[in-house]
Design a protein around this motif. Structure first.
Motif, PDB file in Angstrom:
ATOM      1  N   LYS A 147       0.471  -0.844  -0.094  1.00 54.06           N
ATOM      2  CA  LYS A 147       0.295   0.173   0.119  1.00 54.06           C
ATOM      3  C   LYS A 147       1.068   1.289   0.215  1.00 54.06           C
ATOM      4  CE  LYS A 147      -3.712   2.173   0.349  1.00 54.06           C
ATOM      5  NZ  LYS A 147      -4.889   2.286  -0.865  1.00 54.06           N
ATOM      6  N   ILE A 148       1.743   1.083   0.964  1.00 50.35           N
ATOM      7  CA  ILE A 148       2.994   2.865   0.725  1.00 50.35           C
ATOM      8  C   ILE A 148       3.695   2.558  -0.415  1.00 50.35           C
ATOM      9  CG2 ILE A 148       4.562   3.367   2.171  1.00 50.35           C
ATOM     10  CD1 ILE A 148       3.294   2.225   4.798  1.00 50.35           C
ATOM     11  N   TRP A 149       4.114   1.900  -1.459  1.00 48.56           N
ATOM     12  CA  TRP A 149       5.254   1.689  -2.511  1.00 48.56           C
ATOM     13  C   TRP A 149       3.976   2.090  -2.919  1.00 48.56           C
ATOM     14  CZ3 TRP A 149      10.186   1.374  -3.484  1.00 48.56           C
ATOM     15  CH2 TRP A 149      10.703   0.530  -2.564  1.00 48.56           C
ATOM     16  N   ASP A 150       2.379   1.662  -3.588  1.00 49.78           N
ATOM     17  CA  ASP A 150       2.028   2.367  -4.323  1.00 49.78           C
ATOM     18  C   ASP A 150       0.994   3.621  -4.153  1.00 49.78           C
ATOM     19  OD1 ASP A 150       1.853  -0.757  -5.509  1.00 49.78           O
ATOM     20  OD2 ASP A 150      -0.545  -0.652  -4.359  1.00 49.78           O
ATOM     21  N   GLU A 151       1.161   4.236  -2.875  1.00 51.95           N
ATOM     22  CA  GLU A 151       0.525   5.424  -2.577  1.00 51.95           C
ATOM     23  C   GLU A 151       2.133   6.281  -3.074  1.00 51.95           C
ATOM     24  OE1 GLU A 151      -1.929   7.337  -2.214  1.00 51.95           O
ATOM     25  OE2 GLU A 151      -3.374   4.936  -1.990  1.00 51.95           O
ATOM     26  N   TYR A 152       3.490   5.904  -3.118  1.00 52.65           N
ATOM     27  CA  TYR A 152       4.583   6.652  -2.993  1.00 52.65           C
ATOM     28  C   TYR A 152       4.857   6.256  -4.494  1.00 52.65           C
ATOM     29  CZ  TYR A 152       8.657   8.675  -0.844  1.00 52.65           C
ATOM     30  OH  TYR A 152      10.237   9.441  -0.586  1.00 52.65           O
ATOM     31  N   GLN A 153       4.386   5.795  -5.259  1.00 57.17           N
ATOM     32  CA  GLN A 153       4.081   6.090  -6.776  1.00 57.17           C
ATOM     33  C   GLN A 153       2.858   6.563  -7.307  1.00 57.17           C
ATOM     34  OE1 GLN A 153       4.996   2.113  -8.830  1.00 57.17           O
ATOM     35  NE2 GLN A 153       6.641   1.729  -7.733  1.00 57.17           N
ATOM     36  N   ILE A 154       1.617   6.704  -7.128  1.00 54.17           N
ATOM     37  CA  ILE A 154       0.788   7.891  -7.607  1.00 54.17           C
ATOM     38  C   ILE A 154       0.807   9.290  -7.308  1.00 54.17           C
ATOM     39  CG2 ILE A 154      -0.924   7.914  -6.696  1.00 54.17           C
ATOM     40  CD1 ILE A 154      -1.464   5.544  -5.977  1.00 54.17           C
ATOM     41  N   ILE A 155       2.205   9.258  -6.337  1.00 58.82           N
ATOM     42  CA  ILE A 155       1.915  10.650  -5.564  1.00 58.82           C
ATOM     43  C   ILE A 155       3.660  11.320  -5.938  1.00 58.82           C
ATOM     44  CG2 ILE A 155       2.409  12.610  -4.031  1.00 58.82           C
ATOM     45  CD1 ILE A 155      -0.408  11.971  -4.135  1.00 58.82           C
ATOM     46  N   PHE A 156       3.933  10.595  -5.847  1.00 59.26           N
ATOM     47  CA  PHE A 156       5.682  10.769  -6.196  1.00 59.26           C
ATOM     48  C   PHE A 156       6.399  10.415  -7.273  1.00 59.26           C
ATOM     49  CE2 PHE A 156       5.481  11.649  -2.070  1.00 59.26           C
ATOM     50  CZ  PHE A 156       5.522  13.439  -1.704  1.00 59.26           C
ATOM     51  N   GLY A 157       6.391   9.359  -8.109  1.00 56.95           N
ATOM     52  CA  GLY A 157       6.185   8.457  -9.213  1.00 56.95           C
ATOM     53  C   GLY A 157       7.163   7.823  -8.756  1.00 56.95           C
ATOM     54  N   VAL A 158       7.655   6.450 -10.191  1.00 56.61           N
ATOM     55  CA  VAL A 158       8.567   5.635  -9.684  1.00 56.61           C
ATOM     56  C   VAL A 158      10.178   6.516  -9.143  1.00 56.61           C
ATOM     57  CG1 VAL A 158      10.064   3.294 -10.718  1.00 56.61           C
ATOM     58  CG2 VAL A 158       7.918   4.015 -11.499  1.00 56.61           C
ATOM     59  N   ASN A 159      10.900   7.298  -9.757  1.00 61.14           N
ATOM     60  CA  ASN A 159      12.388   8.120  -9.658  1.00 61.14           C
ATOM     61  C   ASN A 159      12.148   8.235  -7.987  1.00 61.14           C
ATOM     62  OD1 ASN A 159      14.267   9.065 -10.091  1.00 61.14           O
ATOM     63  ND2 ASN A 159      13.899  10.761 -10.230  1.00 61.14           N
ATOM     64  N   GLY A 160      10.574   8.937  -7.417  1.00 60.41           N
ATOM     65  CA  GLY A 160      11.386   9.353  -6.515  1.00 60.41           C
ATOM     66  C   GLY A 160      10.980   8.563  -5.213  1.00 60.41           C
ATOM     67  N   THR A 161       9.628   7.036  -5.569  1.00 61.27           N
ATOM     68  CA  THR A 161       9.641   5.864  -4.606  1.00 61.27           C
ATOM     69  C   THR A 161      11.362   5.201  -4.272  1.00 61.27           C
ATOM     70  OG1 THR A 161       8.107   5.706  -5.534  1.00 61.27           O
ATOM     71  CG2 THR A 161       9.009   3.858  -4.057  1.00 61.27           C
ATOM     72  N   THR A 162      12.107   4.833  -6.047  1.00 57.68           N
ATOM     73  CA  THR A 162      13.263   4.110  -5.180  1.00 57.68           C
ATOM     74  C   THR A 162      14.716   5.475  -4.560  1.00 57.68           C
ATOM     75  OG1 THR A 162      13.927   5.614  -7.407  1.00 57.68           O
ATOM     76  CG2 THR A 162      13.524   3.110  -7.062  1.00 57.68           C
ATOM     77  N   GLY A 163      14.346   6.724  -4.865  1.00 58.05           N
ATOM     78  CA  GLY A 163      15.059   7.575  -4.365  1.00 58.05           C
ATOM     79  C   GLY A 163      14.687   8.017  -2.773  1.00 58.05           C
ATOM     80  N   ALA A 164      14.124   6.976  -2.276  1.00 57.17           N
ATOM     81  CA  ALA A 164      13.150   6.971  -0.745  1.00 57.17           C
ATOM     82  C   ALA A 164      14.242   6.397  -0.303  1.00 57.17           C
ATOM     83  CB  ALA A 164      11.731   6.747  -0.542  1.00 57.17           C
ATOM     84  N   GLY A 165      14.506   4.978  -0.093  1.00 56.74           N
ATOM     85  CA  GLY A 165      14.978   3.561   0.018  1.00 56.74           C
ATOM     86  C   GLY A 165      14.207   3.812   1.577  1.00 56.74           C
ATOM     87  N   LEU A 166      13.295   3.111   0.733  1.00 60.34           N
ATOM     88  CA  LEU A 166      12.128   2.920   2.128  1.00 60.34           C
ATOM     89  C   LEU A 166      12.740   1.242   2.665  1.00 60.34           C
ATOM     90  CD1 LEU A 166       8.559   3.896   0.512  1.00 60.34           C
ATOM     91  CD2 LEU A 166      10.196   4.546   2.645  1.00 60.34           C
ATOM     92  N   PHE A 167      12.455   0.784   3.503  1.00 60.54           N
ATOM     93  CA  PHE A 167      11.895  -0.982   4.010  1.00 60.54           C
ATOM     94  C   PHE A 167      12.278  -0.734   5.733  1.00 60.54           C
ATOM     95  CE2 PHE A 167      15.296  -3.465   6.484  1.00 60.54           C
ATOM     96  CZ  PHE A 167      15.242  -4.583   5.720  1.00 60.54           C
ATOM     97  N   PHE A 168      11.458  -2.081   4.890  1.00 64.21           N
ATOM     98  CA  PHE A 168      10.288  -2.125   6.409  1.00 64.21           C
ATOM     99  C   PHE A 168      10.722  -3.596   6.908  1.00 64.21           C
ATOM    100  CE2 PHE A 168       6.881   0.027   4.579  1.00 64.21           C
ATOM    101  CZ  PHE A 168       6.529   0.484   3.290  1.00 64.21           C
ATOM    102  N   ASP A 169      10.939  -3.441   8.874  1.00 64.09           N
ATOM    103  CA  ASP A 169      11.453  -3.703   9.595  1.00 64.09           C
ATOM    104  C   ASP A 169      10.972  -3.850  10.957  1.00 64.09           C
ATOM    105  OD1 ASP A 169      13.275  -5.666  10.826  1.00 64.09           O
ATOM    106  OD2 ASP A 169      15.423  -3.810  10.950  1.00 64.09           O
ATOM    107  N   ASN A 170      11.063  -5.339  11.824  1.00 63.47           N
ATOM    108  CA  ASN A 170      10.398  -4.948  13.564  1.00 63.47           C
ATOM    109  C   ASN A 170       9.270  -4.960  13.314  1.00 63.47           C
ATOM    110  OD1 ASN A 170      13.511  -4.474  13.673  1.00 63.47           O
ATOM    111  ND2 ASN A 170      12.757  -5.269  15.314  1.00 63.47           N
TER     112      ASN A 170
END
Lengths: 118, 240
Positions: free
Chosen positions: A37-60
Motif C-alpha cells: 500500500k505504501i509503495w503504491d501510494e508513494y508511486q502515485i504521488i512521487f512517481g517511480v523515481n521518487g520511490t526508488t530515491g526514498a530507500g524505504l525498508f520495513f522492519d520489526n
C-alpha cells in the motif's frame, strides 16, 4: 585538494527510522499488505523515481500491536509522512497510520517499539 | 485525567462529543468565560483568563466549538440565514461558487471563514477577494479531505487547484486555516499530519503552523467575545 575531491565523490545518506502504528476496527493488516500500500501510494504521488530515491525498508513489524519501523532517507522523510497521512484504507479495511516517533538511530527506534510492546 | 480540547462539532466532532460526554464533562469557551469572569467583562485580559483556566489543574473538561457552514445561492438568503444563526453558532463559514456572494460575505462581520473547495474546476477566489479578506481580518479555509481520495484524477485536480489557491493567498499575504472536514473517523488527521499533507499544495511546513494551530484558536477566542451581550463592535465607542 584531496579533501575537496573526496567531498565531490562521497554522497552521505543519512537514514531516518519512523516508528508507526496501524489503527483499525477490523483485523490488523499484514506487513506485506502495508508495504504494498505504501509503495503504491508513494508511486502515485512521487512517481517511480521518487520511490526508488526514498530507500524505504520495513522492519520489526509486530502484528499483535500493529506497530513497526520504516527506514527512509532523511530527504524523503517528509514525503513518507505525507504518504502515511494519506492512507485511509488497506485491503478495503479502513485504517489510520500514525507516525509515533522519528529518529536517526535504529536502536532508539527499537527501544521505543519495545516500550509499545509492553 | 488528560486535558482534551475538541475544536469543531460537525458530523464527526459532534458524534465524538456525545461519546466523550458519557465519561467526561463537556463545555464550550463561552461557558468557561462566564464561569471565570462572572458578570464582569474584562476585554483586555480575556485571552489570559481563558488560557489560565485551560492550563490550570482544576480545569479538566473538554471544549467544544459549534460551527456552521452556509451554502446559499443568493445574498438575500445568506443575509436571512446569518440573522437567524448568528447567536447560535460560535463559528460561521460561507461556501459558494459565486464570487459576488463571497465578496459580500467578506464584508460581513458575522462571517468568520470563507471555505474554498479544492475540487471545483474553476478558481472562485481572486486578488480583489483576497485583499477584501485581508482588510476585514478574515480567513480562508482550505479543506484538505480531497487529498485523501484514492481516485488519481481527483487528487491531481485537488493538488492543481490547491497550488493555484495557495499561490494567490501567499502573494496577497492573506490569513488562511487548514482543516480536514472528515466523512468518517478514519479521515481524522492531527495537526502535524495536516501540515505534512499541506506540503502537497506547496505550503511549506514552517509556514503552516500558524494556520493549523494558532489562527483557529484565535478566531474561537474572538468569537467568544462576539457572542457576549456586552460586546462592543470595533469602531464604536461606548457612551459614558
Amino acid at each position: 585538494m584531496v579533501l575537496r575531491r573526496l567531498t565531490e565523490v562521497v554522497v552521505i545518506t543519512r537514514d531516518r527510522y519512523v516508528v508507526f502504528q496501524v489503527i483499525s476496527n477490523e483485523d490488523l493488516p499484514t506487513l506485506s499488505s502495508i508495504k504494498s500500500k505504501i509503495w503504491d501510494e508513494y508511486q502515485i504521488i512521487f512517481g517511480v523515481n521518487g520511490t526508488t530515491g526514498a530507500g524505504l525498508f520495513f522492519d520489526n513489524y509486530n502484528e499483535i500491536i500493529g506497530a513497526g519501523i520504516i527506514r527512509c532517507e532523511h530527504k524523503a522523510l517528509s514525503n513518507l509522512m505525507i504518504i502515511l497521512s494519506r492512507i485511509t484504507a488497506i485491503n478495503n479495511a479502513e485504517v489510520i497510520l500514525i507516525s509515533l516517533y522519528t529518529t536517526g538511530l535504529v536502536n532508539k527506534a527499537k527501544r521505543y517499539l519495545k516500550i509499545l510492546e509492553k | 485525567m488528560k486535558k482534551i480540547i475538541v475544536l469543531g462539532a460537525g458530523m464527526v466532532g459532534s458524534a465524538m462529543a456525545i461519546d466523550l460526554a458519557k465519561e467526561y464533562s463537556v463545555t464550550s469557551l463561552v461557558e468557561i468565560y462566564k464561569n471565570t469572569t462572572g458578570d464582569k467583562f474584562d476585554l483586555l485580559n480575556l485571552k489570559e483568563i481563558i488560557s489560565e483556566s485551560i492550563i490550570s489543574s482544576k480545569f479538566n473538561t473538554h471544549i467544544l466549538i459549534s460551527r456552521k457552514t452556509l451554502e446559499e445561492t443568493s445574498i438575500e438568503s445568506l443575509k436571512r440565514k446569518l440573522s437567524e444563526l448568528r447567536d447560535k453558532y460560535e463559528i460561521i463559514a460561507v461556501k459558494s461558487d459565486n464570487i459576488k456572494i463571497l465578496k459580500w460575505a467578506a464584508h460581513d462581520r458575522r462571517v468568520d471563514y470563507i471555505s474554498v473547495n479544492l475540487m471545483s474546476s474553476n478558481l472562485v477566489i481572486d486578488k480583489a477577494l483576497c485583499s477584501l479578506m485581508k482588510q476585514h481580518n478574515k480567513c480562508f479555509e482550505l479543506i484538505l479531505s480531497p487529498l485523501l481520495l484514492s481516485d488519481n484524477k481527483g487528487i491531481s485536480i485537488a493538488i492543481r487547484s490547491g497550488k493555484k489557491i495557495f499561490k494567490l493567498i501567499y502573494s496577497t499575504n492573506t490569513q488562511f486555516i487548514l482543516t480536514m472536514k472528515p466523512d468518517s473517523c478514519f479521515q481524522l488527521r492531527n495537526g502535524i499530519q495536516i501540515r505534512y499533507l499541506a506540503q502537497l499544495l506547496d505550503i511549506p511546513y514552517n509556514r503552516s503552523k500558524i494556520s493549523v494551530f494558532d489562527n483557529q484558536l484565535l478566531i474561537a477566542l474572538k468569537n467568544t467575545m462576539k457572542l457576549e451581550k456586552s460586546n462592543i463592535v470595533d469602531g464604536i465607542k461606548e457612551a459614558d
